[in-house]
Design a protein around this motif. Sequence first.
Motif, PDB file in Angstrom:
ATOM      1  N   ALA A 102      90.869   3.912  44.826  1.00 55.86           N
ATOM      2  CA  ALA A 102      90.883   2.227  44.722  1.00 55.86           C
ATOM      3  C   ALA A 102      89.894   1.792  43.380  1.00 55.86           C
ATOM      4  CB  ALA A 102      90.575   1.648  45.951  1.00 55.86           C
ATOM      5  N   ALA A 103      88.812   2.171  43.561  1.00 58.30           N
ATOM      6  CA  ALA A 103      87.725   1.275  42.660  1.00 58.30           C
ATOM      7  C   ALA A 103      88.341   1.960  41.187  1.00 58.30           C
ATOM      8  CB  ALA A 103      86.318   1.873  43.049  1.00 58.30           C
ATOM      9  N   ALA A 104      88.570   3.102  41.149  1.00 56.85           N
ATOM     10  CA  ALA A 104      88.763   3.542  39.853  1.00 56.85           C
ATOM     11  C   ALA A 104      90.026   2.912  39.268  1.00 56.85           C
ATOM     12  CB  ALA A 104      89.054   5.070  40.016  1.00 56.85           C
ATOM     13  N   ALA A 105      91.085   2.606  40.106  1.00 57.16           N
ATOM     14  CA  ALA A 105      92.161   2.052  40.121  1.00 57.16           C
ATOM     15  C   ALA A 105      91.905   0.660  39.288  1.00 57.16           C
ATOM     16  CB  ALA A 105      93.192   1.881  40.961  1.00 57.16           C
ATOM     17  N   THR A 106      90.870  -0.254  39.679  1.00 52.76           N
ATOM     18  CA  THR A 106      90.573  -1.427  39.082  1.00 52.76           C
ATOM     19  C   THR A 106      89.873  -1.273  37.591  1.00 52.76           C
ATOM     20  OG1 THR A 106      88.766  -1.397  40.283  1.00 52.76           O
ATOM     21  CG2 THR A 106      90.437  -2.451  41.149  1.00 52.76           C
ATOM     22  N   GLY A 107      89.323  -0.033  37.562  1.00 51.04           N
ATOM     23  CA  GLY A 107      88.266   0.289  36.275  1.00 51.04           C
ATOM     24  C   GLY A 107      89.257   0.173  35.107  1.00 51.04           C
ATOM     25  N   ALA A 108      88.787   0.446  33.749  1.00 53.05           N
ATOM     26  CA  ALA A 108      89.437   0.506  32.631  1.00 53.05           C
ATOM     27  C   ALA A 108      90.248   1.816  32.642  1.00 53.05           C
ATOM     28  CB  ALA A 108      88.406   0.496  31.393  1.00 53.05           C
ATOM     29  N   ARG A 109      89.826   2.739  33.000  1.00 53.95           N
ATOM     30  CA  ARG A 109      90.383   4.066  32.554  1.00 53.95           C
ATOM     31  C   ARG A 109      90.896   4.719  33.819  1.00 53.95           C
ATOM     32  NH1 ARG A 109      87.991   7.866  27.955  1.00 53.95           N
ATOM     33  NH2 ARG A 109      90.071   8.882  28.088  1.00 53.95           N
ATOM     34  N   PRO A 110      92.087   5.136  33.863  1.00 52.62           N
ATOM     35  CA  PRO A 110      92.390   5.910  35.228  1.00 52.62           C
ATOM     36  C   PRO A 110      91.747   7.446  35.282  1.00 52.62           C
ATOM     37  CG  PRO A 110      94.230   5.972  33.875  1.00 52.62           C
ATOM     38  CD  PRO A 110      93.120   5.266  32.910  1.00 52.62           C
ATOM     39  N   VAL A 111      91.195   7.547  36.681  1.00 48.22           N
ATOM     40  CA  VAL A 111      90.595   8.711  36.708  1.00 48.22           C
ATOM     41  C   VAL A 111      91.726   9.939  37.131  1.00 48.22           C
ATOM     42  CG1 VAL A 111      89.115   9.854  38.428  1.00 48.22           C
ATOM     43  CG2 VAL A 111      88.403   7.769  37.443  1.00 48.22           C
ATOM     44  N   LEU A 112      91.459  11.028  36.813  1.00 51.51           N
ATOM     45  CA  LEU A 112      92.605  12.135  36.826  1.00 51.51           C
ATOM     46  C   LEU A 112      91.975  13.158  37.785  1.00 51.51           C
ATOM     47  CD1 LEU A 112      95.292  13.557  36.553  1.00 51.51           C
ATOM     48  CD2 LEU A 112      94.102  15.153  34.688  1.00 51.51           C
ATOM     49  N   LEU A 113      90.562  13.564  37.742  1.00 49.88           N
ATOM     50  CA  LEU A 113      90.269  14.325  38.557  1.00 49.88           C
ATOM     51  C   LEU A 113      88.683  13.830  39.015  1.00 49.88           C
ATOM     52  CD1 LEU A 113      90.461  17.842  39.148  1.00 49.88           C
ATOM     53  CD2 LEU A 113      88.006  17.244  38.648  1.00 49.88           C
ATOM     54  N   GLU A 114      88.443  14.000  40.279  1.00 40.87           N
ATOM     55  CA  GLU A 114      87.088  13.496  40.901  1.00 40.87           C
ATOM     56  C   GLU A 114      86.491  14.379  41.908  1.00 40.87           C
ATOM     57  OE1 GLU A 114      87.239   9.564  42.390  1.00 40.87           O
ATOM     58  OE2 GLU A 114      85.193   9.326  42.451  1.00 40.87           O
ATOM     59  N   THR A 115      85.291  14.636  41.797  1.00 38.31           N
ATOM     60  CA  THR A 115      84.655  15.311  42.621  1.00 38.31           C
ATOM     61  C   THR A 115      83.424  14.445  43.568  1.00 38.31           C
ATOM     62  OG1 THR A 115      82.807  16.235  41.524  1.00 38.31           O
ATOM     63  CG2 THR A 115      84.928  17.369  41.365  1.00 38.31           C
ATOM     64  N   LEU A 116      83.390  14.695  44.866  1.00 32.63           N
ATOM     65  CA  LEU A 116      82.370  13.883  45.531  1.00 32.63           C
ATOM     66  C   LEU A 116      81.606  14.846  46.091  1.00 32.63           C
ATOM     67  CD1 LEU A 116      83.648  10.669  47.109  1.00 32.63           C
ATOM     68  CD2 LEU A 116      81.953  10.814  45.638  1.00 32.63           C
TER      69      LEU A 116
END
Lengths: 361, 374
Positions: free
Chosen positions: B13-27
């Motif tokens: 959700a945070a990424a969606a508000t950011g400038a670039r869309p995140v494709l892959l994320e690890t946590l």
Amino acid sequence: MTAISPAGGADPGATVPDRPLLDVRGLRTYFHVMDGTVKAVDGVDFSIPPGGTVGLVGESGCGKSVTAHSIMRLIDIPPGEIAGGEIWFDGRDLLKLSDSEMRHVRGGEIAMVFQEPMTSLNPVFTIGDQISEAILLHNDVNKKEAAERAIESLKAVGVSAPERRVKQYPHELSGGMRQRAMIAMALSCNPKLVIADEPTTALDVTIQAQILELIKALQARTGTALLLITHDLAVVAETVQTIAVMYAGRIVEAGTVDQVLLAPQHPYTQGLLNSIPGVKKRGRALSVIKGVVPNPFRLPPGCKFQPRCPYAWEACSASEPELLPAPNGAKSRCYLHSPEGAGRREAFEKSVAATMESVGG
Amino acid sequence: MTDASSRLAETSAAAATGARPVLLETLNLKKYFPIMGGLLRHQVGSVYAVDDVSLQIYKGETFGLVGESGCGKTTFGRTILRLEKATGGSVSMDGQDVLALHGDALKRMRRRMQVIFQDPYGSLNPRMPISDIIGEGLLAQGDKANGWRKRSIRDQRVGDYLEAVGLRRDYSRRYPHEFSGGQRQRIGIARALALGPEFVVCDEPVSALDVSIQSQILNLLSDLRAEFNLTYLFIAHNLSVVQYFCERIGVMYLGKIVEVAATDVLYATPQHPYSVALLSAIPVPDPRVRTKRLVLKGDVPSPANPPSGCRFHTRCWLRERLGNPAECSTTEPPLRELAGGHLAACHFAEQVTAQAVQEAAATQSVIETAVDVD
Ligand SMILES: Nc1ncnc2c1ncn2[C@@H]1O[C@H](COP(=O)(O)OP(=O)(O)OP(=O)(O)O)[C@@H](O)[C@H]1O
Ligand SMILES: Nc1ncnc2c1ncn2[C@@H]1O[C@H](COP(=O)(O)OP(=O)(O)OP(=O)(O)O)[C@@H](O)[C@H]1O
Ligand code: SF4
Ligand code: SF4
Ligand SMILES: [Mg+2]
Ligand SMILES: [Mg+2]
């Protein structure tokens, strides 16, 4: 080049000024295999002055290791054959020495460091035993003195706790430590020439930096001559004074580091510099040397680079050029530097200037 | 897992508000390999190959992962692709929890994520013709919609992708040994791309190749990225290649990410002492550039027994300069943001300045760099 008369080997320690320490002339090393003859080295000339450093560069399969193994007389005959040439080292033609004379040169006056230390260290002997053995073979010392010198030589290459390391086996050391042990072994007999064949290719970049800095520091301290073999132009740029570029078993360009890397005089060298990725090229396609390295069984007629060379013309496939002097003092095996090539040189020089613009960071 | 999924949802959700869309994320991704020993072959320890890695890769970017041999780059790539079972943490692709997928959903996900291997010799089955090497994955992914279970459709696609990587269609009947190293690497690329992935892990795709072939493959990879809208995780130890090829870079050391930054930022102003040394180790082909190198001491410690606190502390030049502060060996430094998008995991990252680096390089002893670190 005038013939240099051999000194007769009376006093191998005396070096005549101006005489190269190593002078390889017209070396040809062939392998006779099932499908025919591989002319792995076909007319290689280069020399190293006492204390000098030379880098031999070129892509996989161009004949770098075969050149080194020929100097060390490590070529298996058959299938190999030294089909021609001379290898003058300190006043003697190594190709004319007996096997037992050669054993004293090898490891004593000329030492070699290999790419993968695991294959050149014996897994069943301790590091200390292996270094001591080399020292015993080439020096008039007893076992105890040899063992002490082994510890000293490890200390000299920065191996910590050498007293403990000498008792360890090769597999107990890391890659970087093993390469240091190889260098210690190479230097333990105060050789006049060290041949290092891809000494850092198998190592990580930070360990490579350690080993290259170490080689440079030791070379400066001991004054040994160095023949450094690598496919990495950047590695030679930092480590040696002069460079010889090999292609298809020949030297195609030779000169100082500055001459060869700042103003390449052979289209192949230019191509190599062009294809090195660098920051200035980001977002742009890398320029490529078209085509592939020629099949050793079917070398093209004339200049061996001709099928891939953007400057080639008829003369290039008619006969093979010699190593010709280039305007900047380097030598290049290319007709661009012959009188017939004069009219084409301008285009080449312009293009080289553009290459140099895009290299480096 | 629920904990991780809720965090996943949050960050996406945070990424969606950011400038670039995140494709892959690890946590907090973890992969530990058991070390077996003793008479009964029970577990006596672990190799902490990937330890708590949180990364975001944007859609359409080329993200470089660098670090020395054994630091966990390949394991990270394999764990994302579920070729290794994660020990902990999560992976999300386009918002989907990759590690929780199974059955058909997993099969669909596999198509979207592919890998190109380092070794063009070892990664192709020598007994299979190229048509089967590339067709195998298509067959496994075949369904009614794509028709890949039909030989003719499959062969058509194999031919198309051979052409896309610059090989001839009729090469599909040949066997791997008939090709050169560069051609085999192209076959490996065709195999990965034939499935139509969005995300491709390129694990040292040019390391085994000569420079003249390397440049051909790099050009090919960047053309294909543009053509097929790919996102790359580009693993390499050649830092010049990464500098040329990648937009952002993550630096790994002993299973941890120690720095993340845009390529130009990282090369101009590295903020982690390890990155500084790594970049300083790159040989440059220009003989006019003769800056003094910062040479690291010793070898990389074993990932089975990583140093306490900051994992780099046994080799850190900055720690030595600062008089060995206690935090370095007691407290693990978090990966923190120093400037927009520039992350580093060092308690003293602010002290990494050009002057500090120069002074450290000037006072080092080149010969005495082989210290025991284990
Ligand atoms: N024992 C042998 N029998 C047959 N051919 C050989 C033998 N040794 C080397 N060759 C061939 O000689 C040529 C030169 O090989 P060489 O090992 O000198 O290359 P190189 O320049 O050292 O390459 P690399 O960078 O890959 O080490 C190659 O074509 C190789 O296949
Ligand atoms: N299947 C396995 N079982 C046990 N240990 C493993 C396994 N695979 C990898 N490791 C270990 O995990 C660590 C990370 O390995 P990995 O291959 O991910 O490193 P890397 O960064 O890709 O290195 P390289 O640059 O050499 O490819 C290493 O210590 C390695 O020995
Ligand atoms: S001789 Fe001709 S083909 Fe050979 S490098 Fe020179 S210009 Fe090119
Ligand atoms: S936290 Fe300490 S040991 Fe770690 S990188 Fe920073 S200064 Fe070096
Ligand atoms: Mg070789
Ligand atoms: Mg790997």
